[in-house]
Design an enzyme around this catalytic site. Structure first.
Site: not given
Length: 302
Positions: A141, A169, A211
């Site tokens: 992420y 992400k 996301i």
């Protein structure tokens, strides 16, 4: 547990809210309903204890309980990912082990949050240690606003070489970054876009899905976003891009995040509860702004 893979991480994967009571207790039945509603409108995965889930307020027992609830509610229809970010490697590993034991298909992990600076060696050591300690798929992420660390495309490449990362992400707000990232890695991992106003152009450039904060407010249209992004440019893409942009600007610019997302979901009839301390629920002019935006986009029930 179905293990998450580069092939199975795709489409609409919402980072779901955690419904809290005014006293700060988790509303388990409401959480189950939130998960079910996301699946019903086309979610291809569920992310628990992410940013929208107010992960910074959740202890390890609550993360485990929410993950188990989500896995039970999903009933194998979609994979469940648990947020496992912590400043230190040891705590991140504890979260990841707990995620695996709770039935999560993968974990979402940032660079070391709150540290604000990290060398390439420190970054790679963190993810290599996680991969060595826990046998669970890792979704990296990159969110400079949240972690305080801005991963470059080269940093991401180094992390992919250091650990078996299956997805990313990407919440960087610079489109040059997204363009170079997708050019280099779209065939290697599942790149999932974060900022809603980047979703459609990134899908066209090779992102597998998103996301993101806000698409669920579009209802069943959220489940069709990737298909629209893969289609020929035209009125449908322009209209959808406008909605995603307006929603994202409103959500990120109103109140203390994620209070606006919870307020919007509540206005649409979702049992999102209220934010947990120290964040306060929206009221007055800020709540009116959320209601007005939803109404202008034709999203409020008539």
């Amino acid at each position: 547990m179905n293990r998450l893979t580069t092939a199975t991480l795709h489409g609409f994967v919402p980072a779901v809210v955690t419904p809290f009571t005014d006293a700060g207790e988790v509303m388990e039945d409401a959480f189950g309903e939130v998960v079910e509603r996301q699946i019903a409108i086309g979610a291809s995965g569920i992310c628990v204890a992410g940013d929208n889930g107010e992960s910074w307020t959740l202890d390890i027992a609550e993360r485990v309980a929410l993950t188990r609830l989500a896995v039970a509610q999903a009933r194998g229809r979609v994979p469940v990912i648990m947020g496992a970010s912590a400043p230190g490697s040891a705590q991140t590993i504890r979260y990841a082990r707990a995620a695996a034991e709770a039935g999560a298909a993968g974990v979402l992990v940032m660079p070391q949050p709150y540290v604000l600076k990290a060398s390439r060696a420190e970054l790679t050591r963190r993810f290599a240690a996680l991969a060595a300690a826990v046998d669970i798929p890792i979704v990296l992420y990159n969110s400079p606003r949240r972690s305080g660390i801005e991963l470059s495309v080269d940093d991401i490449g180094a992390l992919l070489d250091a650990a078996p990362i299956i997805g990313l992400k990407e919440s960087h707000r610079d489109f040059f970054h997204h363009t170079h990232l997708l050019h280099r890695f779209a065939e290697r991992i599942a790149v999932m876009t974060g900022p809603s106003h980047f979703i459609l152009p990134c899908v066209a450039l090779g992102a597998r899905g998103f996301i993101a904060t806000g698409p669920e407010l579009l209802g069943a249209e959220a489940g069709r976003i990737v298909a629209v992004g893969l289609g020929a440019p035209g009125p449908a893409q322009r209209a959808l891009h406008w909605k995603l942009t307006v929603l994202y600007q409103m959500l990120m610019g109103t109140g203390t995040w994620p209070s606006a997302l919870k307020a919007a979901l509540n206005l649409l009839g979702w049992p999102a509860g209220v934010p947990r301390d120290p964040v306060m629920a929206l009221e007055g002019a800020e709540l009116d702004k959320v209601r007005r935006t939803l109404d202008e986009l034709g999203l409020l029930p008539r």
